[in-house]
Scaffold this active site. Sequence first.
Site, PDB file in Angstrom:
ATOM      1  N   TYR A 239      68.249 138.048 116.589  1.00 56.80           N
ATOM      2  CA  TYR A 239      68.971 139.019 115.764  1.00 56.80           C
ATOM      3  C   TYR A 239      68.165 140.304 115.660  1.00 56.80           C
ATOM      4  CZ  TYR A 239      72.353 135.621 113.900  1.00 56.80           C
ATOM      5  OH  TYR A 239      73.374 134.713 113.755  1.00 56.80           O
TER       6      TYR A 239
ATOM      7  N   ASP B  11      78.325 136.146 109.661  1.00 50.29           N
ATOM      8  CA  ASP B  11      78.968 136.415 108.372  1.00 50.29           C
ATOM      9  C   ASP B  11      79.856 137.653 108.433  1.00 50.29           C
ATOM     10  OD1 ASP B  11      77.769 134.289 107.158  1.00 50.29           O
ATOM     11  OD2 ASP B  11      76.103 135.464 106.335  1.00 50.29           O
TER      12      ASP B  11
END
Lengths: 244, 244
Positions: free
Chosen positions: A110, A52
């Site tokens: 992540y 994003d």
Amino acid sequence: MRNIRLVVEYDGTDFCGWQKQPNIRTVQGEMEEVLSNLLQQKVSLIASGRTDTGVHASAQVVNFSYTGQHSCQTIFNGGNALLPFDVRILSAENVPLDFNSRFSAQAREYKYRITKKPRAIGRQYAWFCPFKIKLSYMEKACPYLIGEQDFKSFCRTGADVTHYQCNMYQVKWNESDDDYIFTVRANRFLHNMVRILVGTFVDIGRGKRKSKDMFTILKSRDRHMAGPTVPAHGLILHRVIYNN
Amino acid sequence: MRNIRLVVEYDGTDFCGWQKQPNIRTVQGEMEEVLSNLLQQKVSLIASGRTDTGVHASAQVVNFSYTGQHSCQTIFNGGNALLPFDVRILSAENVPLDFNSRFSAQAREYKYRITKKPRAIGRQYAWFCPFKIKLSYMEKACPYLIGEQDFKSFCRTGADVTHYQCNMYQVKWNESDDDYIFTVRANRFLHNMVRILVGTFVDIGRGKRKSKDMFTILKSRDRHMAGPTVPAHGLILHRVIYNN
């Protein structure tokens, strides 16, 4: 026909995410333009996954089809010479034709960094959390998330997905003098999933919710039960894991 | 009358150094404006030393005279609320009136970071050195610099100083997977001194000069004998040391 695999690092600060969009600065857009110019053919990149707006990557994996003769060393050197400084190619190699950055990936990892005090240096890469949080509360909530489960509660509402099943391999928190670091590894991630997970953990860490509430929230399949979506700039796509 | 001491962190990327100058964005300029507004009196900051354009500080020490009643907590909170995000006050405290950030300092410690490969993340804080360098060559050159000596060779030509004597307490190189880190501590530093030292070390590390040439260069008192001035963005004022 060759299949070229690149490992790419980028600083997401000044990008509107990975995915190419018209008239907007994206990592895919910048890279495809540079590589197409360099290799004198249209380059279309497949990435392990989208990131994003504002999210960073220390080792995004991408691949593309190439019919020319340039060596991987030339692609590496030429690409880095032409790319803006907030994107770097870390490696370039020939891989078998059936390799696909997205579908061949076994897992994505992540990391999310929370800084304990406001910072000037490195502020682009960590979210300052204004609340006192307790590591042990957050650690107790981790095991509920492990395994193949439905993570709808941790997916942005209105996301365009066919199902919410994710297989979660690792969920952990580490603390240093200055930071809390969240590490999470799964076969796939839903839209905003890591940031909603971190927001929920922070609610638990500050005592607003109990550690065991993580179980209830997960089972509810209701986004409104989970915590807020924390800011993008603390998040980094750290690693993509392949079988070989 | 009170004497307030602040420890300040800043990201030098978008500043023309510490020292206030008309119509130019400097750390001193930004801080004095914010603190003067906050405290409703003219604030003049004394810093441990100036930093050049692009140089960072993780713990610059400054102090100023203040005649008002606001608590240090208010100065800390209010200052951070009003300051731009690339400057942060890390602490604020009342100190004895005879404390002077510049003259009371016993030593300053700088660090310089060289990254081994081009990076996107953290590129603001490390210089990518395109040469292969050998740590052992640079380490062998360190001891020549220790002690009270004349460092004219490592001072920018034309600098406005009365003498070039510096007492060097520590000079060392560390290596990690991704970086070389130079740490240097002295009672004072001349203009561009750390960056010229690093440039000279890199010449030695890549084999262009011998480790023992550091001695000859130092003794020459000639800037042209030393190496190039490496870029500012790898440099950080890491610590200022006071007696108590």
